[in-house]
Write a protein that holds these residues in place. Sequence first.
Motif, mmCIF file in Angstrom:
data_model
loop_
_atom_site.group_PDB
_atom_site.id
_atom_site.type_symbol
_atom_site.label_atom_id
_atom_site.label_comp_id
_atom_site.label_asym_id
_atom_site.label_seq_id
_atom_site.Cartn_x
_atom_site.Cartn_y
_atom_site.Cartn_z
ATOM 1 N N GLY A 73 -2.901 4.696 -2.552
ATOM 2 C CA GLY A 73 -1.689 5.318 -2.025
ATOM 3 C C GLY A 73 -1.659 6.783 -2.384
ATOM 4 O O GLY A 73 -2.391 7.241 -3.288
ATOM 5 N N PRO A 74 -0.827 7.548 -1.704
ATOM 6 C CA PRO A 74 -0.801 9.003 -1.924
ATOM 7 C C PRO A 74 -0.527 9.396 -3.372
ATOM 8 O O PRO A 74 -0.906 10.492 -3.795
ATOM 9 C CB PRO A 74 0.309 9.480 -0.975
ATOM 10 C CG PRO A 74 0.975 8.267 -0.423
ATOM 11 C CD PRO A 74 0.039 7.124 -0.592
ATOM 12 N N ARG A 75 0.083 8.554 -4.166
ATOM 13 C CA ARG A 75 0.364 8.941 -5.561
ATOM 14 C C ARG A 75 -0.613 8.320 -6.550
ATOM 15 O O ARG A 75 -0.359 8.318 -7.764
ATOM 16 C CB ARG A 75 1.795 8.534 -5.919
ATOM 17 C CG ARG A 75 2.791 9.003 -4.870
ATOM 18 C CD ARG A 75 4.137 9.240 -5.436
ATOM 19 N NE ARG A 75 4.238 10.562 -6.026
ATOM 20 C CZ ARG A 75 5.341 11.328 -5.942
ATOM 21 N NH1 ARG A 75 6.401 10.887 -5.279
ATOM 22 N NH2 ARG A 75 5.393 12.489 -6.514
ATOM 23 N N ALA A 76 -1.725 7.785 -6.027
ATOM 24 C CA ALA A 76 -2.670 7.095 -6.907
ATOM 25 C C ALA A 76 -3.158 7.987 -8.031
ATOM 26 O O ALA A 76 -3.237 7.574 -9.195
ATOM 27 C CB ALA A 76 -3.859 6.581 -6.083
ATOM 28 N N ARG A 77 -3.482 9.246 -7.693
ATOM 29 C CA ARG A 77 -4.038 10.132 -8.719
ATOM 30 C C ARG A 77 -3.024 10.377 -9.822
ATOM 31 O O ARG A 77 -3.364 10.366 -11.012
ATOM 32 C CB ARG A 77 -4.486 11.443 -8.088
ATOM 33 C CG ARG A 77 -5.239 12.350 -9.048
ATOM 34 C CD ARG A 77 -5.644 13.668 -8.414
ATOM 35 N NE ARG A 77 -6.737 13.561 -7.473
ATOM 36 C CZ ARG A 77 -6.614 13.759 -6.157
ATOM 37 N NH1 ARG A 77 -5.436 14.059 -5.631
ATOM 38 N NH2 ARG A 77 -7.663 13.657 -5.372
ATOM 39 N N GLU A 78 -1.768 10.557 -9.413
ATOM 40 C CA GLU A 78 -0.733 10.825 -10.416
ATOM 41 C C GLU A 78 -0.546 9.649 -11.371
ATOM 42 O O GLU A 78 -0.221 9.819 -12.533
ATOM 43 C CB GLU A 78 0.598 11.103 -9.716
ATOM 44 C CG GLU A 78 0.630 12.449 -9.015
ATOM 45 C CD GLU A 78 1.818 12.533 -8.073
ATOM 46 O OE1 GLU A 78 2.912 12.881 -8.528
ATOM 47 O OE2 GLU A 78 1.630 12.173 -6.890
ATOM 48 N N GLY B 146 -7.507 3.059 3.530
ATOM 49 C CA GLY B 146 -7.363 4.282 4.305
ATOM 50 C C GLY B 146 -6.591 5.347 3.559
ATOM 51 O O GLY B 146 -6.519 6.482 3.989
ATOM 52 N N GLU B 147 -6.034 4.998 2.398
ATOM 53 C CA GLU B 147 -5.247 5.958 1.617
ATOM 54 C C GLU B 147 -6.105 6.569 0.512
ATOM 55 O O GLU B 147 -7.191 6.068 0.201
ATOM 56 C CB GLU B 147 -4.040 5.253 0.987
ATOM 57 C CG GLU B 147 -3.098 4.597 1.967
ATOM 58 C CD GLU B 147 -2.514 5.583 2.978
ATOM 59 O OE1 GLU B 147 -2.224 6.733 2.604
ATOM 60 O OE2 GLU B 147 -2.377 5.188 4.157
ATOM 61 N N GLU C 208 -7.405 11.819 1.624
ATOM 62 C CA GLU C 208 -7.211 13.021 0.815
ATOM 63 C C GLU C 208 -5.794 13.079 0.258
ATOM 64 O O GLU C 208 -5.435 14.014 -0.446
ATOM 65 C CB GLU C 208 -7.506 14.275 1.650
ATOM 66 C CG GLU C 208 -8.939 14.325 2.194
ATOM 67 C CD GLU C 208 -9.989 14.156 1.084
ATOM 68 O OE1 GLU C 208 -9.719 14.558 -0.064
ATOM 69 O OE2 GLU C 208 -11.079 13.620 1.368
ATOM 70 N N GLY C 209 -5.004 12.098 0.589
ATOM 71 C CA GLY C 209 -3.651 12.071 0.029
ATOM 72 C C GLY C 209 -2.667 12.931 0.778
ATOM 73 O O GLY C 209 -1.546 13.127 0.330
ATOM 74 N N LEU C 210 -3.080 13.486 1.915
ATOM 75 C CA LEU C 210 -2.200 14.379 2.670
ATOM 76 C C LEU C 210 -1.492 13.563 3.740
ATOM 77 O O LEU C 210 -1.999 13.386 4.837
ATOM 78 C CB LEU C 210 -3.019 15.499 3.324
ATOM 79 C CG LEU C 210 -3.982 16.205 2.362
ATOM 80 C CD1 LEU C 210 -4.958 17.068 3.128
ATOM 81 C CD2 LEU C 210 -3.183 17.016 1.353
ATOM 82 N N VAL C 211 -0.366 13.019 3.397
ATOM 83 C CA VAL C 211 0.311 12.105 4.306
ATOM 84 C C VAL C 211 1.498 12.796 4.951
ATOM 85 O O VAL C 211 2.433 13.235 4.278
ATOM 86 C CB VAL C 211 0.781 10.841 3.565
ATOM 87 C CG1 VAL C 211 1.416 9.878 4.560
ATOM 88 C CG2 VAL C 211 -0.401 10.206 2.863
ATOM 89 N N HIS D 87 4.415 12.650 -0.674
ATOM 90 C CA HIS D 87 3.497 13.502 -1.414
ATOM 91 C C HIS D 87 2.880 14.570 -0.514
ATOM 92 O O HIS D 87 1.900 15.201 -0.871
ATOM 93 C CB HIS D 87 2.401 12.622 -2.024
ATOM 94 C CG HIS D 87 1.559 13.328 -3.021
ATOM 95 N ND1 HIS D 87 2.088 13.900 -4.151
ATOM 96 C CD2 HIS D 87 0.225 13.561 -3.082
ATOM 97 C CE1 HIS D 87 1.123 14.448 -4.844
ATOM 98 N NE2 HIS D 87 -0.027 14.267 -4.225
ATOM 99 N N ALA D 88 3.441 14.775 0.638
ATOM 100 C CA ALA D 88 2.832 15.695 1.595
ATOM 101 C C ALA D 88 2.782 17.115 1.037
ATOM 102 O O ALA D 88 3.604 17.481 0.200
ATOM 103 C CB ALA D 88 3.606 15.688 2.896
#
Lengths: 1001, 95, 185
Positions: free
Chosen positions: A763-768, A808-809, A992-995, A1000-1001
């Motif tokens: 998901g877009p916040r995975a790295r965080e 896909g995220e 790339e997390g750019l949703v 988190h865009a």
Amino acid sequence: MAQDFRIPGRGRVDRTKPIAFTFNGRTVEGYEGDTLASALLASGIRLMGRSFKYHRPRGVLTHGADEPNALFQVDRGPGRADPNNRATVVEAVAGLKVSSQNHWPSLEHDIGQVNDLVAPVLTAGFYYKTFMWPRSFWDKLYEPAIRAAAGLGVAPDAPDADRYVHRNTHCDVLVVGAGPAGLAAALAASEAGKRVILADEQAEMGGSLLADLTATIDGKTASAFVAYALKTLAGRANATLLNRTTAFGYYNHNHVVLTERVTDHLAAPDAKLPRERLWQVRAKEVVLATGAHERPLGFADNDRPGIMLAESVRTYVNRYGVAPGRRIVFATNGASAYRAAADAKAAGLDVTLVDLRPEAEIGPERALLSGNELLAGHTVVGSTGGKAVTGLIVAPLSAGRVGARRTLACDCVGMSGGWTPAVHLFSQSRGKLTFRTEIDAFVPGSSVQAERSAGACKGTYDLAGILAEGWTAGAEAAGVPSTRAFAAAPATPTGFRAARVLPTDADPKKVRAFLDFQNDVTAKDIGLAVREGFESVEHVKRYTTNGMATDQGKTSNMAALGLVSEILAKDIPQVGTTTFRPPYTPVTFGAIVGTARGETFDPIRTAPVHEWAAKQGAKFENVALWRRAWYFPKPGEDMHAAVARECRAVRESVGLLDASTLGKIEVMGPDAAEFMNRMYPNGWTKLEPGKCRYGLMLKEDGFILDDGIVARMAPDRFHVTTSTSGAPRVMAHMEDYLQTEWPDLDVFLTSITEQWGVIAVQGPRAREVIAPFVSGIDLSPEAFPQMAVREGEILGVPTRLMRVSFTGELGFEINVPADFTQAVWEALFAYGQRFGITPYGTEAMHVLRAERGFIIVGQETDGTVTPDDVGLSGMISKAKKDFVGKRSLARPDMARADRKQLVGLLSADGRTVLEEGAQIVADTQQALPMKMLGHVTSSYLSPTLNHPIALAVISGGRARMGETLFVTTPAGFTAVKVVAPVFLDPEGKRVEGLVEGGVHA
Amino acid sequence: MLLVPCPYCGPRPEVEFRCGGEAHIARPADPDALDDAAWAEYLFARTSPKGVHAERWLHAHGCGRWFNALRNTVSDAFITTYEMGEPRPDITGGR
Amino acid sequence: MPEPVAIHARRAPILAPSASSAVRVLPAADRFVLQMKAPRGAVLPSAAGGFDLSGPLNSVRGRPERFAARLGPGEWLLVCPEGEGTATEPAIASDLAGRFFSLVAVGHRNAAFLLSGPHAADILNAGIALDLSDTAFPPGSATRTLLGKTEVVLVRVGEAFRLECWRSFAPYVHAFLQDAAREFA
């Protein structure tokens, strides 16, 4: 009920230990050591059942495992009811409830006996001939009626409350049967110090010696010899004695399976004991000492209660102290019945013996009876009586002519038609039988396995010979040949004149002389079958059902075989014999199943976060042997709602999946890259350490076997992942090539599936979410791009961290040593609460990957799908000369334009969720059978797109983009539009997390 | 259950093994040199004799090694086993 | 980005170790699979990293808590107490320098049980088809085999039997053994 027929002072039953059980509701008394049969006979109960087909009243025929008539339902309490138990082998136990079978409303008054009146039409092949037509009657009338009448006893409907165990064991010599031959064999073999197992099906070891009151062996009584032998064996640490244990199957390479009845004879068994124990024995040598079965005589109405085998009369009198009748007529064509008659006389019973043989043919056994007790040269032409025999009708024979009939009043008949060696186990061992005319019997011939037979099962019937043969067999089996003579006296009366059906003055068409008592097959049926052209004994058996009941024809096979040979005027060896197959006697399903029930039915493999998921209320699904979290419903949520929520969380914020079940293989060695090049279609040489690549694995036939991400950890080390269910398959596939085709490669494989737990953070916040816990790895997008792998630490423990995505995220798969998985998971979950972190299961994973158009091997593929079929021809290296599957991909069929190709489908109505597996056609109006173009492989309602999506394989699919096709539904067809098999983010930007529009865009 | 003589471990129960079909069918060194028929022959054609048969066996749940065995398909007797890569033993000596 | 969280993951084996009874769950350990090419006649090193590798196929050498079990002609399962593996790995690499080998840590892959007492072999033989008598499988023996429907490694260092299986199979193996042990309780 008084034991009016108990003979004072006789028998081995323990008169200090009275017991009582119920038979059809009536209390029956007996003693410890009784069988149900002996106790019933002691109380004067002769009627014990109804025959299968004609419902004729029947009593006990035998005293052992060969019993066809006295079959009881035995009830030991809830979950412990069991039909078709032979009354002759079930030990009488206090409190047992037993009942007879195959009658209604009662044993004494059975409606079914009308079958006996219409017996003339119920001949062999009746069913085949009668229920042929009209065809339409079969389903509604014939089959239900036949099914209602079929079968014996009542199958239990409650789960078996008992426990059963298995035991594997090995020995040097397995001796089957603890009669005189088996005891002698066990003594000889154990004396040589070998590991010996002696197994006997009866409660007490000793076999025929237990019913022998006259013989002496080396000066000891038979009983004392048994005691001496058992004591000697019990004193030898290398001998194991297993009573109540039936060797029922003889398999390859001296694998013999025994079933031991551990607790059935105990009124209050210790709860820790299993009911039965299945012994899987691997023996270096086997000694078969399985004895012989006595044959009934074939004469009209030879099946009335009270008519039994002569040796059975002897056994009831001598071993159980029970008189099966007070006036007993013995009918025989041989010597052994004289001993039975003499013993009955010695017990104070009135005896007459009718011998088919003329006076001059009778041997020394003649001396056992006085003149007025013997009718030599007489045949038996019938019996009188109803629910019990009242007389035996005999007639003198002179020059083949039957003289005047006379009826001998009696309440019991002991018949003996000679002996049949019990060659069942020998035959199962694939040994070849030979026929010995002088004893009218098949005996063991050439052996195939390391076994030998001794005693009556080999056709040796005199006690001294049996003992000597047993000793020799035991000594030879132990590898230290020796002989020993046993002084047995008096000489055993042996020998008989073969007789199939006794001569009669009656119309043979009207005589019903039973051969197979359990299946109600008469001599007449055998004759009819042969006249109708069934000349092979195997065909006669199946047409008449002779020998096909639960007793497997122990008392009837030889009679039927002899009769066929007589009618065809062929020698018995030319007619042959039917094949003996396991089991020798019926075996409980429980014993076979053993521990394989409940939680030990199959291993249930659980992943490291399983307990946590269970506590969260997850629903699980089975994937191979694994139990994986399927979805995590919140209170009030159904599966659809839960999966939709989980998917949204991954798309909009972050989700956690336990992916530990993925197969993992460490491929290591200087030739690792070369090995990978040969095993996979892609190229691996240029993959740098620290990078991952998707690997598609083919079989040599060119079809997809498995797929997974492969990470190169070092120049000589790959971390290969496989699908969950494909892990063992892929490992075996690789190992096979490595060992058998390319042993020159310096590569080793190690399964690390269970070494590494895997947490997918997607998901877009995975790295965080992971960042605070990771050390030693730069997580920035520049330093750690998509499809990279890094080694470092998470929560202070080592990790192989991969930046990969099956959703896909933006996502990571955190590999940690398995026992640390739960701790890492819990830390991530706690910390991720600020982002609304959501655990997701396999269902959401499937939906997410389908939205992105990723295949699942086994769902989009079925073993006939090539890489190009699923749009992955780009995976195939053009540069490599060879890899597994390459040559097959060059076959013309693999490049045909009409191959089924992966496409996406959108329901035309925007609502219908297609059924997975549904067929696809172009024209719903075409004639049947319709041309089917392919089928739906995956189908979901996409929570992200808010409409149904489906993947399908369709003939020439990629050329059909935009076409409307039709998919079967339970109600008919629904229209679909063919689209590319990617529904979301075709450019792959989301990793790339750019949703767009995301938090988190 | 057969007792399979693993050349490395000795006789062991059949459940520990996997039979890999006919032995001595080597993967062609240059598959591209084969025409379709010859490739299909390699992939799919196997003999199934009544009598002595050379088979591949894997001691999967034992030492993990593949080996070859001569087994009589009628009697199930194992005549001999030998390591991968060794030629089929000549057993014409009456065995 | 918030401050790093300073916690250290704790090991959570699939079954908690148990002390008593005929079937005991053993505490976590470190383990390695060591593989070397072993064609017939090859001379193999007799020791590495303090493990005695000299035993023949299907034997075990060492002590109950630290041993090398030779499971294939060129394959060993090395087991040592938890924590000792860290030093073992470089020691083996150094001892075997110059020779092609594969060493893979599998400490978390397996769970282990100890069966002791007069009926240990009987309990195991509920699911293992091998002859486990003192003559056929004496102390010092080791092998891979099957227990019921699961692959296991059985080693006999001393009188007792140590059984190892893959982590996820441990609940099945434990339940199977406990069922088999019931009649001897």
